[in-house]
Design a protein around this motif. Structure first.
Motif, PDB file in Angstrom:
ATOM      1  N   GLY A 115       0.817  -1.219   0.000  1.00  0.00           N
ATOM      2  CA  GLY A 115       0.000   0.000   0.000  1.00  0.00           C
ATOM      3  C   GLY A 115       0.843   1.258   0.000  1.00  0.00           C
ATOM      4  O   GLY A 115       0.496   2.263  -0.641  1.00  0.00           O
ATOM      5  N   GLU A 116       1.982   1.217   0.707  1.00  0.00           N
ATOM      6  CA  GLU A 116       2.874   2.367   0.724  1.00  0.00           C
ATOM      7  C   GLU A 116       3.483   2.594  -0.661  1.00  0.00           C
ATOM      8  O   GLU A 116       3.586   3.738  -1.129  1.00  0.00           O
ATOM      9  N   ARG A 117       3.865   1.504  -1.317  1.00  0.00           N
ATOM     10  CA  ARG A 117       4.439   1.643  -2.660  1.00  0.00           C
ATOM     11  C   ARG A 117       3.408   2.229  -3.630  1.00  0.00           C
ATOM     12  O   ARG A 117       3.731   3.059  -4.482  1.00  0.00           O
ATOM     13  N   GLN A 118       2.171   1.770  -3.511  1.00  0.00           N
ATOM     14  CA  GLN A 118       1.133   2.300  -4.391  1.00  0.00           C
ATOM     15  C   GLN A 118       0.902   3.796  -4.140  1.00  0.00           C
ATOM     16  O   GLN A 118       0.755   4.586  -5.082  1.00  0.00           O
ATOM     17  N   ALA A 119       0.888   4.176  -2.863  1.00  0.00           N
ATOM     18  CA  ALA A 119       0.677   5.587  -2.529  1.00  0.00           C
ATOM     19  C   ALA A 119       1.827   6.446  -3.049  1.00  0.00           C
ATOM     20  O   ALA A 119       1.608   7.568  -3.550  1.00  0.00           O
ATOM     21  N   ILE A 120       3.054   5.954  -2.964  1.00  0.00           N
ATOM     22  CA  ILE A 120       4.206   6.702  -3.487  1.00  0.00           C
ATOM     23  C   ILE A 120       4.093   6.849  -4.999  1.00  0.00           C
ATOM     24  O   ILE A 120       4.355   7.915  -5.569  1.00  0.00           O
ATOM     25  N   GLY A 121       3.670   5.759  -5.658  1.00  0.00           N
ATOM     26  CA  GLY A 121       3.502   5.821  -7.103  1.00  0.00           C
ATOM     27  C   GLY A 121       2.446   6.851  -7.504  1.00  0.00           C
ATOM     28  O   GLY A 121       2.622   7.611  -8.468  1.00  0.00           O
TER      29      GLY A 121
END
Length: 731
Positions: free
Chosen positions: A687-693
């Motif tokens: 979820g953190e990676r998606q939010a950063i993207g």
């Protein structure tokens, strides 16, 4: 005894298969018909004093005779017995009919001393099954013997084994064992036995039948055999251990199935497949009564096609696979593990001879209402209750003594604080040896654990981490008699140890003790002084310890810094926290230290609110400035982010700085930096990676890299699509 009386004596030798239910039933019928007045059983002759416990209250197979050397308990041997073992049937017959019974094999004192381990090296079943056209010895024996009962089968079995022995030369150890069996038979007959029954492995039967001949030859074979001091007792056993070679080398592959055949004489196949269905239903797998009926029909049909009077294990297994499991091998393995092998744990009477340590363990198990089980069981303990705390202390003491009944595991219950422990318990028969080995430390669990842990800490090579770990274990196990000695030992070791990494490795454990002491009712006041001393020395030595470190050493030290910081945060002591953060501020201000350590120091200071967001952004900008190598910059980012991507999600300024720096790398720098950055970002939650993207996609356009080269737009599009899929955003 006169010659006429000796000639009138009758001896019957029953060649059996160890742990064979068919042999057991046939032996029971044969003994009822023969009505012996003395029985000899293959087993250690010096175990005769233990025969009286067979009929005692609390004796329930599977059990095993355990023999060990008191001065070297690891040197041990087991002779296991199950309900369906012919030897156990003979023991029970003797007890029920008041018949004299004993063992006739080599004494355990000899078996433990000889170089050859007890066991039959030959494979007579393999030879006989091959001669009968079977490629599986288990299936052949199951078909001929185990699926039926016949009191007259032993003559045929003995004759078949006699034929095999004409072509197979027994090893020296087997010859010694058989010589001793004959000697015991002579002694029993001389003492007045008129109807002697000998129960032994079928391989030995041919050489024990008929006239025994003069004893001189056997005495010559047995002369000069080595002996050791041996102690024997009964211990619980399990079905799963019956599935391995142990004791006299008789392992069976399907003890659960054999137990069923022996105990369920009425419609055994129908009852077995009903058990299978019940097991599958217990695992939420759909099985109906129609499935059971069809599987019974299929098993019976297969037995008829193969010319068998009753379906055997191979037939019911095929019916289970085809009908109940729908061809699913995973489901079939479940049935095999839980039913075909099974997991039953026997019990022995309270008065069975044992070492004092085991007696203390039994008493505590009974007091704390614990149960020894062969299957794994999860035990959640609430340390706020007297019962939970007492169970925890017992399990910690056992672990210290190397008696691995329980192991600490992650709780499946929502974490409710430091007062919860979760253990996975599983009792294994070999723990009987571990108990005997641990008995050299003391007669009770508490005294033995105290003696062992003090001995461990007294080692000349013991480090601060070793002694502090021992101290933590001692407090968990409530070893009050050892804590003073361990604290004194810790102070002396810490005073002589100048390695900062050793001091820091000991700190988290000590701080946990200081914090958790009240929960367990232990006196941890004396530890505060030691912990504070280690903290001061660690803070004084840390600035000098961080210089000249390579990547691996820096990563290890960074992990120690994290552990100390976390422990101090949990302690919540103003002086200790201030001392530690002041040291981190010194590290964060240096430029001659590995970037990973500096980045971590800045991050920890930021979390502690000693550095605000603007200052952390300024330091990140400085770390990414010209003059530093790309790998060092990547290490700084890795240390700063530390596996948590939420900082980049919420702080767009930091994200923009990293994005601008990354886009400005040339190809060579990018290739050198990519592995470390991949590791950094790969540690983030999905979820953190998606939010950063998403933040990068909707934020300011990335700075384009300038250059004179031509771009392959088609390949670039593929790369962008792959990156978008990894980040979880739409391209």
């Amino acid at each position: 005894m006169t010659a006429a009386v000796a000639e009138a004596a009758q001896t019957r030798v029953f060649g059996i298969r160890h742990h064979g239910p068919g042999s057991a039933r046939s032996l029971g019928l044969a003994l009822e018909r023969f009505r012996p007045d003395a029985i000899l059983i293959e087993g250690p002759a010096d175990a005769d004093p233990l025969v009286g416990y067979v009929a005692a209250e609390g004796m329930s197979p599977p059990v095993a005779l355990l023999a060990y050397q008191p001065d070297a308990p690891a040197k041990a041997a087991f002779w296991p017995f199950a309900t369906f073992s012919p030897e156990w049937v003979a023991l029970r017959y003797a007890a029920d009919h008041a018949v004299s019974v004993g063992f006739c094999d080599l004494p355990a004192a000899v078996a433990l001393a000889v170089e050859d381990e007890p066991g039959d090296r030959s494979d007579p079943l393999g030879l006989l099954s091959a001669a009968a056209g079977y490629d599986d010895a288990e299936r052949w024996w199951d078909s001929i013997v185990e699926s039926s009962s016949d009191a007259d089968i032993f003559a045929a079995v003995n004759e078949a084994m006699g034929a095999v022995r004409e072509h197979e030369q027994p090893d020296a150890h087997t010859l010694r064992r058989e010589a001793h069996m004959r000697q015991v038979m002579r002694k029993t007959l001389k003492e007045g036995a008129r109807r002697l029954a000998v129960v032994c492995g079928a391989w030995h039967a041919p050489v024990l039948e008929g006239k025994l001949g003069p004893a001189v030859a056997d005495a010559r074979i047995l002369k000069g055999l080595p002996k050791v001091k041996a102690t024997l007792t009964w211990v619980p056993w399990t079905h799963s251990r019956l599935a391995t070679s142990s004791g006299y080398g008789a392992g069976v592959t399907s003890p659960g199935w054999y137990h069923h055949l022996f105990t369920e004489t009425d419609q055994p196949i129908t009852r077995w497949l009903t058990k299978v269905a019940g097991t599958l239903r217990a695992h939420d797998l759909p099985v109906s009564s129609a499935h059971i009926i069809e599987s019974v029909r299929l098993a019976d049909t297969l037995a008829t096609l193969r010319g068998r009077p009753l379906a055997g294990l191979s037939e019911v297994t095929e019916a289970t696979r085809a009908v109940l499991c729908d061809g699913d091998e995973t489901m079939l393995r479940l049935v095999s593990t839980e039913l075909v092998v099974g997991e039953a744990l026997g019990t022995v009477p309270e008065g069975t001879p044992t070492v004092p340590l085991e007696a203390d363990l039994r008493a505590q198990i009974r007091t704390l209402r614990l149960k020894q089980q062969a299957l794994e069981k999860t035990l959640d303990l609430d340390l706020r209750t007297d019962g939970g705390l007492a169970r925890s202390r017992l399990l910690h003491r056992l672990r210290l003594l190397g008696i691995g009944w329980g192991r600490l595991t992650d709780s499946q219950v929502r974490n409710t604080g430091t007062f919860r422990e979760t253990w996975t318990l599983r009792w294994r028969p070999e723990l009987a040896i571990s108990i005997v080995e641990a008995s050299r430390w003391g007669t009770t669990l508490r005294s033995a654990a105290e003696a062992k842990i003090l001995d461990l800490a007294a080692d000349a090579n013991a480090t601060v981490g070793t002694v502090s770990g021992a101290l933590e274990e001692a407090l968990l196990a409530d070893l009050g008699g050892a804590t003073d000695g361990l604290i004194a030992r810790l102070e002396s070791v810490a005073a002589l140890d100048h390695d900062v990494t050793h001091l820091m490795s000991a700190l988290p454990g000590l701080l946990r003790i200081v914090r958790y002491g009240d929960v367990r009712g232990t006196d941890s006041a004396a530890l505060t002084r030691v912990a504070d001393s280690l903290l001061v020395r660690s803070c004084a030595g840390l600035p000098g310890a961080v210089t000249g470190l390579d990547a691996d050493a820096s990563a290890a030290l960074r992990a120690q810094i994290d552990a100390v910081h976390l422990a101090l945060s949990a302690r919540d002591d103003e002086w200790a926290t201030g001392t530690w953060l002041s040291t981190l501020e010194k590290l964060a201000a240096r430029d001659d230290v590995n970037g990973g350590i500096v980045g971590r120091a800045v991050r920890l200071l930021c979390d502690a609110e000693r550095v605000d967001a603007a200052e952390s952004g300024r330091r990140l900008s400085a770390a990414l400035s010209v003059g530093r190598t790309a790998p060092d910059k990547a290490a700084w980012i890795d240390g700063f982010l530390g596996g948590r991507g939420l900082l980049l999600v919420h702080d767009r300024n930091l994200l923009s700085l990293i994005d601008d720096w990354l886009c400005g790398l040339d190809e060579e720098q990018f290739v050198a930096t990519l592995p470390l950055l991949r590791r950094t970002f790969g540690a983030f939650e999905s979820g953190e990676r998606q939010a950063i993207g998403q933040a990068v996609r909707h934020g300011a356009p990335a700075t384009a890299r300038t250059g004179s080269g031509d771009y392959d737009m088609e390949r670039g599009t593929l790369a962008l699509a792959a990156a978008a899929e990894i980040l979880g955003v739409s391209a």
